[in-house]
Design a protein around this motif. Structure first.
Motif: not given
Length: 287
Positions: A1-29
């Motif tokens: 299990m990759d910590w970067d994968d878990l960070k994506c789940v955290i970002a998705f929960r906080r931001a509410g969408s894939l696009d907003a989570a991607a913006k937070k992490l500086g990567i694409n949706a």
């Protein structure tokens, strides 16, 4: 299990969408979606599903994974602080969140001078109209234009000023023309804002006329006034610095917006947090 994968789940929960989570992490949706699918494969369960309105959201399992990942995030953050002596040094990253008006017009123009005095400090200035969560570690410090109601003893709060407002018009227009000018008001969906409600009462009581242009935030009101479309009420601390604007002589003493500084109680002894909080208190103290 990759910590970067878990960070994506955290970002998705906080931001509410894939696009907003991607913006937070500086990567694409697409990368966010791929990493979440990787976790779903690892656990053998769905973490994200599409709801009745067609919006993606976390499943019950996804919420559990996000919650545990946030706990890990907090533990690793605390450990990093301890091992790097961050409690006693003015160094590292501080995430600061507020409405676009405060971030773009007040903090960004003054950040360079502040950081020159603290070369090992880094600031993430996040401008959002939504209320970000300190409890969920979406930010380290928040500046809010109303008294905070969440968090209880887990958060420290401090009222650092009341933003005094005045009337402004374009500096390109003769001051004598102000009486006959239209008012720049706010869209109906924004009438809950204190400045929008004040304008509505003022214009209705005095028999004034609203401009056909209605805005949804401070930035829109500022640009409309600067363009000569009318006059409006703006906070002095910010509007007085804009040479495109001139303040009208009649003050607006009955419209003030409190500015509250909020951060996690557990961060009270971190020097980088306290240094930024002191800077903010001093900066707003001039209002």
């Amino acid at each position: 299990m990759d910590w970067d994968d878990l960070k994506c789940v955290i970002a998705f929960r906080r931001a509410g969408s894939l696009d907003a989570a991607a913006k937070k992490l500086g990567i694409n949706a697409t990368t966010i979606a791929r990493r979440i699918r990787s976790l779903e494969s690892h656990f053998g369960q769905r973490l994200v599903e599409r709801g009745g309105e067609g919006r993606l959201g976390l499943t019950e399992t996804g919420l559990k994974v996000a919650g545990q990942a946030e706990a890990i995030e907090q533990i690793t953050g605390d450990l990093e602080d301890e091992l790097s002596n961050a409690k006693d040094s003015i160094a590292g990253l501080v995430r600061l969140s507020s409405v676009p008006m405060v971030i773009n017009h007040l903090l960004i123009p003054r950040a360079h001078a502040f950081l020159q005095s603290h070369p090992d400090l880094r600031l993430n200035l996040d401008s959002e109209n939504r209320t970000v969560s300190l409890i969920n570690r979406e930010t380290d410090i928040a500046l809010r234009l109303a008294r905070p109601v969440e968090g209880g003893h887990s958060l420290k709060t401090q009222r650092i000023c009341s933003l005094v407002h005045s009337l402004y018009m374009s500096s390109d227009i003769d001051l004598a023309a102000s009486d006959g000018m239209n008012w720049i008001g706010y869209q109906e969906t924004m009438h809950h804002l204190p400045q929008a409600a004040w304008l509505q009462n003022k214009v209705t009581h005095d028999g004034g006329v609203f401009s056909p242009v209605a805005v949804c935030d401070f930035a829109g009101a500022t640009e409309a006034v600067a363009a000569g479309l009318g006059k409006s009420v703006l906070p002095r601390l910010i509007a007085d610095q804009d040479q495109r604007l001139q303040r009208l002589p009649d003050p607006v003493f009955d419209l003030k917006r409190e500015v509250w500084l909020v951060y996690r109680a557990e961060d009270h002894r971190l020097m980088r947090i306290q240094t930024v909080c002191d800077w903010l208190a001093e900066l707003f103290g001039s209002s």
